[in-house]
Structure formats: structure tokens, C-alpha cells
Design a protein around this motif. Structure first.
Motif, mmCIF file in Angstrom:
data_model
loop_
_atom_site.group_PDB
_atom_site.id
_atom_site.type_symbol
_atom_site.label_atom_id
_atom_site.label_comp_id
_atom_site.label_asym_id
_atom_site.label_seq_id
_atom_site.Cartn_x
_atom_site.Cartn_y
_atom_site.Cartn_z
ATOM 1 N N CYS A 90 26.792 -7.105 -11.196
ATOM 2 C CA CYS A 90 25.915 -6.079 -10.637
ATOM 3 C C CYS A 90 26.486 -4.702 -10.973
ATOM 4 N N LEU A 91 25.709 -3.905 -11.702
ATOM 5 C CA LEU A 91 26.138 -2.573 -12.126
ATOM 6 C C LEU A 91 25.622 -1.485 -11.201
ATOM 7 N N ALA A 92 24.481 -1.731 -10.558
ATOM 8 C CA ALA A 92 23.885 -0.725 -9.681
ATOM 9 C C ALA A 92 22.946 -1.396 -8.691
ATOM 10 N N ARG A 93 22.773 -0.747 -7.551
ATOM 11 C CA ARG A 93 21.815 -1.198 -6.527
ATOM 12 C C ARG A 93 20.912 -0.017 -6.177
ATOM 13 N N SER A 94 19.682 -0.344 -5.844
ATOM 14 C CA SER A 94 18.714 0.701 -5.534
ATOM 15 C C SER A 94 17.869 0.306 -4.334
ATOM 16 N N GLN A 95 17.486 1.311 -3.577
ATOM 17 C CA GLN A 95 16.488 1.152 -2.520
ATOM 18 C C GLN A 95 15.434 2.217 -2.770
ATOM 19 N N ALA A 96 14.180 1.876 -2.521
ATOM 20 C CA ALA A 96 13.126 2.845 -2.754
ATOM 21 C C ALA A 96 11.978 2.649 -1.788
ATOM 22 N N VAL A 97 11.228 3.717 -1.623
ATOM 23 C CA VAL A 97 9.990 3.705 -0.850
ATOM 24 C C VAL A 97 8.888 4.100 -1.809
ATOM 25 N N PHE A 98 7.817 3.325 -1.800
ATOM 26 C CA PHE A 98 6.645 3.595 -2.648
ATOM 27 C C PHE A 98 5.432 3.803 -1.763
ATOM 28 N N MET A 99 4.485 4.568 -2.285
ATOM 29 C CA MET A 99 3.238 4.795 -1.579
ATOM 30 C C MET A 99 2.068 4.384 -2.457
ATOM 31 N N ALA A 100 1.115 3.696 -1.848
ATOM 32 C CA ALA A 100 -0.109 3.331 -2.562
ATOM 33 C C ALA A 100 -0.990 4.569 -2.683
ATOM 34 N N VAL A 101 -1.554 4.764 -3.871
ATOM 35 C CA VAL A 101 -2.476 5.865 -4.102
ATOM 36 C C VAL A 101 -3.734 5.317 -4.768
ATOM 37 N N GLY A 102 -4.827 6.018 -4.613
ATOM 38 C CA GLY A 102 -6.082 5.573 -5.203
ATOM 39 C C GLY A 102 -7.101 5.259 -4.137
ATOM 40 N N LYS A 103 -8.110 4.507 -4.520
ATOM 41 C CA LYS A 103 -9.232 4.184 -3.614
ATOM 42 C C LYS A 103 -8.786 3.515 -2.339
ATOM 43 N N LYS A 105 -5.814 0.656 -6.822
ATOM 44 C CA LYS A 105 -4.648 1.361 -6.285
ATOM 45 C C LYS A 105 -3.500 1.301 -7.274
ATOM 46 N N ALA A 106 -2.685 2.317 -7.199
ATOM 47 C CA ALA A 106 -1.454 2.384 -7.983
ATOM 48 C C ALA A 106 -0.342 2.775 -7.014
ATOM 49 N N THR A 107 0.871 2.889 -7.515
ATOM 50 C CA THR A 107 1.987 3.287 -6.663
ATOM 51 C C THR A 107 2.664 4.525 -7.219
ATOM 52 N N VAL A 108 3.254 5.277 -6.315
ATOM 53 C CA VAL A 108 4.122 6.379 -6.699
ATOM 54 C C VAL A 108 5.419 6.228 -5.908
ATOM 55 N N THR A 109 6.510 6.613 -6.528
ATOM 56 C CA THR A 109 7.807 6.564 -5.864
ATOM 57 C C THR A 109 7.909 7.761 -4.928
ATOM 58 N N MET A 151 5.598 0.971 1.082
ATOM 59 C CA MET A 151 6.329 -0.248 0.739
ATOM 60 C C MET A 151 7.801 0.078 0.537
ATOM 61 N N HIS A 152 8.667 -0.727 1.129
ATOM 62 C CA HIS A 152 10.116 -0.587 0.986
ATOM 63 C C HIS A 152 10.606 -1.724 0.094
ATOM 64 N N PRO A 178 10.972 -7.445 -2.417
ATOM 65 C CA PRO A 178 10.334 -6.729 -1.312
ATOM 66 C C PRO A 178 11.231 -6.702 -0.076
ATOM 67 N N VAL A 179 11.134 -5.625 0.684
ATOM 68 C CA VAL A 179 11.814 -5.521 1.973
ATOM 69 C C VAL A 179 10.763 -5.489 3.075
ATOM 70 N N LYS A 180 9.871 -4.500 3.014
ATOM 71 C CA LYS A 180 8.760 -4.401 3.968
ATOM 72 C C LYS A 180 7.571 -3.839 3.216
ATOM 73 N N MET A 181 6.534 -4.641 3.123
ATOM 74 C CA MET A 181 5.388 -4.271 2.310
ATOM 75 C C MET A 181 4.183 -3.969 3.208
ATOM 76 N N GLY A 182 3.908 -2.708 3.420
ATOM 77 C CA GLY A 182 2.724 -2.310 4.167
ATOM 78 C C GLY A 182 1.556 -2.070 3.224
ATOM 79 N N ARG A 183 0.418 -1.687 3.786
ATOM 80 C CA ARG A 183 -0.759 -1.418 2.954
ATOM 81 C C ARG A 183 -0.630 -0.098 2.205
ATOM 82 N N THR A 184 0.099 0.853 2.794
ATOM 83 C CA THR A 184 0.247 2.166 2.173
ATOM 84 C C THR A 184 1.689 2.456 1.765
#
Length: 140
Positions: free
Chosen positions: A127-140, A78-82, A113-114, A105-111
Motif C-alpha cells: 500500500c503506497l497511499a490511502r484516500s478518503q473522499a466525499v462526492f456529491m451527486a449532480v444532475g437531474k 446524474k454524475a458525481t463531483v469530488t 457519498m463517502h 464504499p463507506v456511506k452511500m447516500g442519494r446525494t
């Protein structure tokens, strides 16, 4: 993607493991499932027209740190995409600043992730910047 060998190549700073990180000269500082830290020594080549480090550079540093954190929570193949990324710029980064991207990590699901990150100026831990993101697992 063979996740564990890839993460080992990144931790060992092997050229070619991640061409984007190679190009920007992003180096690992700390890597694990609860925190990833990457370092970028900014230069004039990363400046925008006003002479400050471009905001996209800070976003890329945060994104790479968060994506690699996600990989610790996935299985092989598996890999991740933003999926979504937000940035809040608090203070400017100047060419010559050493920047640290720290992801948590904030909340890490199987597919899905926050994850959150901050970009710090190393010399004063500002601190110069803050970020929040959602990622999705891709692949097998």
C-alpha cells in the motif's frame, strides 16, 4: 449522463469514454458497486523532479476509482463531483511501477457519498497511499 452505458464503455476500455483516463492510460480491472479497481502503469513521464511518480498521479488514480464507484449508486442523469479528498502517502511510487487504485464504499447516500481508496503497487501488493473522499451527486 447515461450511467449504465458510460460504465459499460469504461469496462470495455472504449477510447474517448473518459479523456483523463485515456491520457493517463488508466484501465479498469474490476468494476462494481462494492469495489472498483483501476490500473495505471507508471512511466518516467509521470515523474516529478526527484524521479518519483508525482503524488497528484496517485491522487488522480484514487479519485477516478472512487468517482466510478459512486456512479454505481446513482440513477441515470446524474454524475458525481469530488467535494473533498484527502491523501496519505505511505511509500513512494517509482516510474515503471504498476499501480492499482481500489475504491470501497463507506456511506452511500442519494446525494452525498463517502468513499475510501488505496493505491497499491501491483508486484508486491504494497500500500503506497490511502484516500478518503466525499462526492456529491449532480444532475437531474
Amino acid at each position: 449522463m447515461d450511467t449504465a452505458p458510460y460504465l459499460s464503455r469504461i469496462a470495455d476500455r472504449q477510447p474517448g469514454a473518459n479523456p483523463l483516463m485515456d491520457f493517463l492510460q488508466i484501465e479498469p480491472v474490476k468494476m462494481g458497486p462494492q469495489e472498483v479497481q483501476f490500473c495505471l502503469r507508471s512511466s518516467g513521464d509521470l515523474a516529478q523532479g526527484a524521479g518519483l511518480v508525482g503524488g497528484g498521479i496517485l491522487a488522480t488514480l484514487a479519485d477516478e476509482a472512487m468517482a466510478h464507484l459512486c456512479l454505481f449508486h446513482l440513477g441515470d442523469g446524474k454524475a458525481t463531483v469530488t467535494v473533498e479528498l484527502t491523501m496519505r502517502y505511505l511509500k513512494p511510487a517509482m516510474p515503471g511501477d504498476t499501480l492499482i487504485g481500489r475504491a470501497f464504499p463507506v456511506k452511500m447516500g442519494r446525494t452525498i457519498m463517502h468513499v475510501e481508496a488505496e493505491v497499491l503497487r501491483e508486484r508486491d501488493n504494497e500500500c503506497l497511499a490511502r484516500s478518503q473522499a466525499v462526492f456529491m451527486a449532480v444532475g437531474k
